[in-house]
Design a protein around this motif. Structure first.
Motif, PDB file in Angstrom:
ATOM      1  N   ASP A   2       0.877  -1.160   0.000  1.00 42.29           N
ATOM      2  CA  ASP A   2       0.000   0.000   0.000  1.00 42.29           C
ATOM      3  C   ASP A   2       0.915   1.211   0.000  1.00 42.29           C
ATOM      4  OD1 ASP A   2       0.939   0.132   2.558  1.00 42.29           O
ATOM      5  OD2 ASP A   2      -0.952  -0.413   3.514  1.00 42.29           O
ATOM      6  N   SER A   3       0.397   2.399   0.225  1.00 44.63           N
ATOM      7  CA  SER A   3       1.265   3.569   0.095  1.00 44.63           C
ATOM      8  C   SER A   3       2.346   3.606   1.174  1.00 44.63           C
ATOM      9  CB  SER A   3       0.418   4.848   0.115  1.00 44.63           C
ATOM     10  OG  SER A   3      -0.333   4.883   1.311  1.00 44.63           O
ATOM     11  N   VAL A   6      -2.933  -3.960  -1.845  1.00 51.90           N
ATOM     12  CA  VAL A   6      -2.934  -4.426  -3.223  1.00 51.90           C
ATOM     13  C   VAL A   6      -1.948  -5.587  -3.358  1.00 51.90           C
ATOM     14  CG1 VAL A   6      -2.492  -3.803  -5.613  1.00 51.90           C
ATOM     15  CG2 VAL A   6      -3.507  -2.129  -4.070  1.00 51.90           C
ATOM     16  N   THR A   7      -2.391  -6.683  -3.928  1.00 50.30           N
ATOM     17  CA  THR A   7      -1.525  -7.845  -4.110  1.00 50.30           C
ATOM     18  C   THR A   7      -1.379  -8.149  -5.589  1.00 50.30           C
ATOM     19  OG1 THR A   7      -2.455  -8.747  -2.082  1.00 50.30           O
ATOM     20  CG2 THR A   7      -1.159 -10.248  -3.463  1.00 50.30           C
ATOM     21  N   TRP A   8      -0.120  -8.315  -6.000  1.00 49.53           N
ATOM     22  CA  TRP A   8       0.126  -8.678  -7.397  1.00 49.53           C
ATOM     23  C   TRP A   8       0.806 -10.033  -7.430  1.00 49.53           C
ATOM     24  CZ3 TRP A   8       4.544  -6.176 -10.717  1.00 49.53           C
ATOM     25  CH2 TRP A   8       4.590  -6.806 -11.967  1.00 49.53           C
ATOM     26  N   ILE A   9       0.126 -11.000  -7.961  1.00 57.69           N
ATOM     27  CA  ILE A   9       0.692 -12.334  -8.079  1.00 57.69           C
ATOM     28  C   ILE A   9       1.064 -12.550  -9.529  1.00 57.69           C
ATOM     29  CG2 ILE A   9       0.266 -14.799  -7.756  1.00 57.69           C
ATOM     30  CD1 ILE A   9      -1.974 -13.888  -5.757  1.00 57.69           C
ATOM     31  N   ASN A  10       2.348 -12.729  -9.780  1.00 57.37           N
ATOM     32  CA  ASN A  10       2.816 -12.922 -11.153  1.00 57.37           C
ATOM     33  C   ASN A  10       3.237 -14.363 -11.327  1.00 57.37           C
ATOM     34  OD1 ASN A  10       3.476 -12.060 -13.758  1.00 57.37           O
ATOM     35  ND2 ASN A  10       5.647 -12.023 -13.216  1.00 57.37           N
ATOM     36  N   ILE A  11       2.641 -15.061 -12.286  1.00 48.94           N
ATOM     37  CA  ILE A  11       2.935 -16.467 -12.502  1.00 48.94           C
ATOM     38  C   ILE A  11       3.568 -16.641 -13.865  1.00 48.94           C
ATOM     39  CG2 ILE A  11       1.885 -18.738 -12.794  1.00 48.94           C
ATOM     40  CD1 ILE A  11      -0.282 -17.566 -10.761  1.00 48.94           C
ATOM     41  N   ARG A  26       2.006   3.257  -5.934  1.00 51.53           N
ATOM     42  CA  ARG A  26       1.769   2.781  -4.571  1.00 51.53           C
ATOM     43  C   ARG A  26       0.554   3.447  -3.940  1.00 51.53           C
ATOM     44  NH1 ARG A  26       6.827   1.096  -2.018  1.00 51.53           N
ATOM     45  NH2 ARG A  26       5.887   1.693  -0.036  1.00 51.53           N
ATOM     46  N   LYS A  27       0.203   4.618  -4.510  1.00 46.71           N
ATOM     47  CA  LYS A  27      -0.946   5.335  -3.928  1.00 46.71           C
ATOM     48  C   LYS A  27      -2.273   4.879  -4.530  1.00 46.71           C
ATOM     49  CE  LYS A  27       2.069   9.264  -3.541  1.00 46.71           C
ATOM     50  NZ  LYS A  27       3.016   8.827  -4.596  1.00 46.71           N
TER      51      LYS A  27
END
Lengths: 354, 354, 354, 354, 354
Positions: B38-39, B62-67, B165-166
């Motif tokens: 988050d920020s 915020v979650t970013w899952i990169n596969i 990030r914001k």
């Protein structure tokens, strides 16, 4: 494609709604199979007479009646009457020259599709019309001849694979359309193999036969386009979900078939573009060859024509030709010829023809 | 592009929604990385097992899952089940032959894109399918193989550069799409360099090889068009902001990507037009050369053929040929030949062939 | 057009909204001029520093800030911040590779146009990006380099000609767009002169150079089309008057510019058609010439080849050749040759080759 | 078409709405005629000064003011002011380079049309701009030069033929538009005659001149298309009847003109297709001729070149050549030559070249 | 098609709504037949005078008035007046150059169609305009000449076949349109036969005559397209059912005709594509032949030209030519010639010209 209009006109004067089979008879006997299922149980049987399928009409379970062979008008009439299908729709089912379309008749939906199969032996795409009637609890499918495209669906019903047994008649109709569309990819693959092969072939060896095949493929593309293009609209209409026969849960599946249809159309377009490209390559390589041939002719001719002229001059029989008497005349002329030849070669070099 | 339909048909009979990887395996091991931010703070880790990412689902951050690598069906199934993704969507993710599209599934958005990379060594454009799932607080991205296109985004998250990030998950999804689209410009630049080079090359030296390359570029354009064209609609649908997952503040950014996409499509079209133009120039310069060759042949032949005939006449062995006895016969004939030659040259001059 | 993508990719990894000048520096120093007027009075000054223009923002009078040279990022940033312009818009202003577009940002409108100028000496069309920001009481215009296209507008303000001093900022913005569009006609005139010249030239003298120029013009048309086509939509959006910044009285003027834009696009299309026509005429006159050349060759060759053969026959050295001994043999053969020649000529006449 | 942009740019810097005549002066003096009528009576007069027509403005009768010659700016200004016509509209009337369009200005409608006339002597289509202002009770028409296209309408007013005297100003405006559109058919007829003639001509005698004329007609079609195409939208807008100036009873007449316009556009398209067809026939008959020429050359050359070689062999002067001594050597060689010739002819027959 | 515009212009100055026959007189006498029926009974008679049909107008039974021959203006005027048909509609009926269209006049519908018939003897498609007026209880059909296309409908009325006697006037109108559209399939069949024939013909024997026929067919397609294309919109308008004259039950029949029309248009398009394909095959086989011809010429020429040169050299008459004295000189030269020939043949083999 040869017989597109043959029987159409023979039917000419009949009043609309008169049932008459328009097409070639592709199977001997009409085969009627019934699947009746819900999530608990299923029943499968081959009917001897069409009347046997009438009781299924009002059952709450999902009933799938598959009819192979549509040339027996009396059977078709019975079905039409019993299931309350409009005579114009019955006429469309029997007229195998329909383009893909969808008719919403309130109590049932009518869908016409083109089933395509590639016959390797004759290098021909075979078209068969497949009509689907979707009612509240039943699906009736009409095929011109037996095929194994619907076999996996039968298998899924029998073995309760996937969600087919849990869903209604609309899902079954979707599954039929889906398997027809999926089958198009097989055709496209075959064509893709030919395109790939031709592409390599043509660069090395631009034969007339390869050209014939490109044009053959181009025609197949025209034909495919004609069969598949209207399908887009058909499925889009189904998906838009204005009919109460299509439940909302089936919508996403229809969207999926729609995507596949677009993909097929897209690929057909891409193939057309690629075939045009290959053709252009072919034509310009042919014209390059021609150029090369012409150049060789020109070079040989322009070198030797002047030399032959020279030889001709000293082959004349004038009594008084001083050069003939010269001791070095012959070698002088040979030397002159060599010079002329060398000059010519240099000229061609300069012009970048050699 | 060779294998467009290969596995598609192998999958043929499976019920819709069955997960099966359609494509080539491009990485050995599946790599799963998670960014959670988050920020205020951020966390980055590489997961050993897919289960580790499940707790992130319901966090407010915020979650970013990169596969990277989507060939392991069981991993994909776990993700699908945990994040509640429809099996048809999962099927689309695994089928790497999708065309770009967007599906709004209410609780999440699904976007398929084509990531293009230019492999200089083989002069080939490499396509990789990138799928993005946008949920309320998470983004899951699926790549076929590792690449550095998303690296700058990772960097911006790490160093808190720009506004990433914001903003929420929708901005992250936008950033991913944006970096894919921005990458198209790199491909276009490479192609532009080739076009520019070819253009100069062809005027001076219209070789067959250059022709081959033009046709190669034309095919690349067909291919690019096919990959990028549907993107326009995808982003336009996203921008129209009918999904509650896309906040209004992100709208302007999507409009920006939309403009870029239009610009890419525009450029592809312009390149196509330019390639056609170059091809026309090539073909007419080839045909000009041919003309020139033909002219030289014609001039040489039409000057010397009559002269050779004359020489032939006086090379005949008739006993009674008065001219042969004339003292000035030989020189007279030579003179006549010169005259004929000059007349021919003047004729060609008049016709503007010389 | 050579450097379309050059800097684009250098910018690659930056977060969206980062200001970076994408283009070539076309002026040394940034020049800022301010016009401030209402129907009563006007003030014109050249600013030394950008800060001087800030007080004008909230005045009720119409303020026109013209900025020539956009390569100094810090100046641009100041303007952006002070006038509250979104960073993505500022990025678009600095990226001189934009296609024409219009963004309605509620408090201001943003319009990007392509200013085209024809450089006679290099026979090149020069593109310059012109961005216009229209606020409630101010217009900010950004140009890449100095030009005299806006000079008449300045003059109208100074001398209070026409209605410009009586209207608001929206009319000023219209006037700027109008002068850019009017300028396209000048380009079209130049091209028209070339087309007219080429048309006459080609009929008499189909040289390769003229061909090159036709293709050059065709490329210019592609390029013009690309620059002007999107303008149609831009002005149409402006005219539809959904923004409160555009007063209804200005609507009719925008409709007028819209008509002009359509006319420009129309003319570009007509020119394309005409160039294709000229090209066809050229190509068929080339191929006619080729035909003529071939005919001459064929006629000469087919007349003399049989005659030369005849001469060759009687040039053989057989001991026993009765004709050689005949007294009239030589003249007989000559006569035969004349007959053969005449027959050939008649044959060609009949075939309409002569 | 030569002067399309000539004066446009000279006008360049003027503020919008400034009246300036853009075009060539086509008549010496401005001629103003007035028709004023209702179903009872009519009055016709030629005015000496424009001021005389002002009283008609507010009369309840229908007034038609026809102005031939629009180059006198001051007269135009007076009309504009008196009838309250917007300066931009007046500018459009004076700028004879407008494309057909329709502007609904609430109190009046403004229509621009292109009047086409075919000048037989120069084989040129002459364009004249006709503008029509339709107010509540008056119609003002502006023509560049005198013509007899409106004469039948005058006659119908004078003799009270048809319904014109019973209807309002909108019917009069319709009648003017109708007579302009009807006139297009005359042009199309002329072109049709040329196409028909060319078609027959080209099959028998594919001359270069005929080719030139085809291209000329193609250009005329481009030009016609450009002049007529926008008319479709103009009349469609009129017909849609959103203006209160057009009464409902006139709607059906407008629909009729609309049908005619579509028919004209349709015919222009058909002519384009036919011209392309003729061109293709021409080009392929040219290339067939070329083929025939080539074949004759090849046949003659391939028959005689080997024979000439044979003759050449026995023309060599070697001391020891046994055949030369043979008694039947000469006839043997002649026989051999005949055989070779016959074989060649059979070969060509087999290849279907003869 | 020759006389498309002939009479049109002769009509030029007449006020709109004036009846004048535009076309050729195709029958001698006007024939008027009346069918009057309901489900119970029917009456059929041929009228001597048009006035006899007036009483039928207000009967509740369905009345079909068929008028063959529309060149007698006074008869047409009587009908128009009695049935209250607008003069513009009457004008359209008499002007046989209309394109297919539909006008909804509230109290009646007006439909114009093109009836096409193929005249085998002249290989010409004959167009006849058929207009249909549909009122509440009557249908009036206008034909240019007698034909048997409507005969089956008459038969169905007489014998009470199908549902025609049970339905209203709208169904009758549908039946007429349907029989016209059905008739198009006959034309398409004829064309299909020609296409099929040409396709086989051209591969074996690409004659110029076949080329002429392809172009002829292409023109027929342009013509068909022009006649049929607007029909799509006409029937679609009818089907949309906005007129109260068309009952809902007839809607499905109209949808059926609509499908047929689409199918016809589709087929026309496919034929066009196929003709283009055939043309391409033709042109490339022609150019292949040309190539083959050129190759033979080149091979013969390039083999024999050097050999002839050699023979020429030893045919020179120099006093001192040592080779001539050699005992094996002659055979040596023959051997050399054979070697040169073999080398040439090998060269051509390598180049794949043989």
């Amino acid at each position: 494609m040869q017989k597109i209009f043959k029987r159409r006109s023979e039917k000419g004067g009949l009043p609309p709604g008169t049932l008459a089979y328009v097409g070639e008879k592709k199977v001997e006997k009409v085969i009627i199979t019934v699947f009746d299922y819900d999530s608990e149980r299923y029943e499968e049987k081959e009917l001897k007479s069409i009347d046997e399928c009438f009781p299924y009409k009002d059952m709450p379970t999902v009933t799938w009646i598959n009819i192979v062979g549509i040339h027996q008008v009396e059977i078709m009439e019975k079905i039409g009457n019993h299931f309350g299908i409009h005579s114009l729709i019955m006429e469309d089912i029997l007229n195998t020259r329909q383009r893909p379309k969808m008719d919403d008749m309130d109590y049932y939906l009518f869908v016409v599709l083109k089933m395509l199969t590639y016959k390797e032996e004759d290098d021909v795409i075979d078209v068969e019309q497949t009509s689907i009637i979707l009612g509240q609890t039943f699906v009736i499918s009409f095929q011109e001849k037996e095929g194994d495209v619907f076999e996996p669906i039968r298998d899924r019903i029998r073995k309760n694979k996937g969600r087919i047994r849990k869903m209604g008649a609309d899902y079954l109709a979707y599954a039929l359309v889906d398997s027809v569309v999926d089958n198009y990819f097989t055709i496209l693959e075959k064509i893709w193999e030919r395109i790939e092969f031709l592409e390599e072939e043509l660069v090395e060896n631009p034969s007339t036969q390869a050209l014939q095949e490109i044009y053959g493929l181009k025609r197949k593309m025209i034909f495919l386009r004609k069969s598949i293009w209207p399908l887009r609209e058909v499925i889009s209409e189904l998906e838009r979900g204005e009919s109460s026969l299509i439940k909302e849960t089936t919508g996403i599946y229809l969207r999926d078939v729609y995507d596949h249809t677009i993909q097929v159309i897209d690929t057909v377009e891409t193939f057309r573009d690629m075939l045009s490209g290959i053709l252009d390559v072919y034509l310009s390589s042919i014209s390059n060859r021609m150029n090369e041939v012409m150049k060789v002719l020109t070079i040989i001719a322009t070198i030797f024509i002047p030399l032959t002229f020279l030889a001709g001059v000293y082959g004349m029989n004038f009594r008084y030709m001083p050069e003939l008497e010269w001791h070095q005349g012959y070698f002088g002329v040979l030397f002159l010829m060599v010079i002329v030849g060398i000059v010519m070669v240099f000229y061609f070099r300069k012009k970048k023809w050699l």
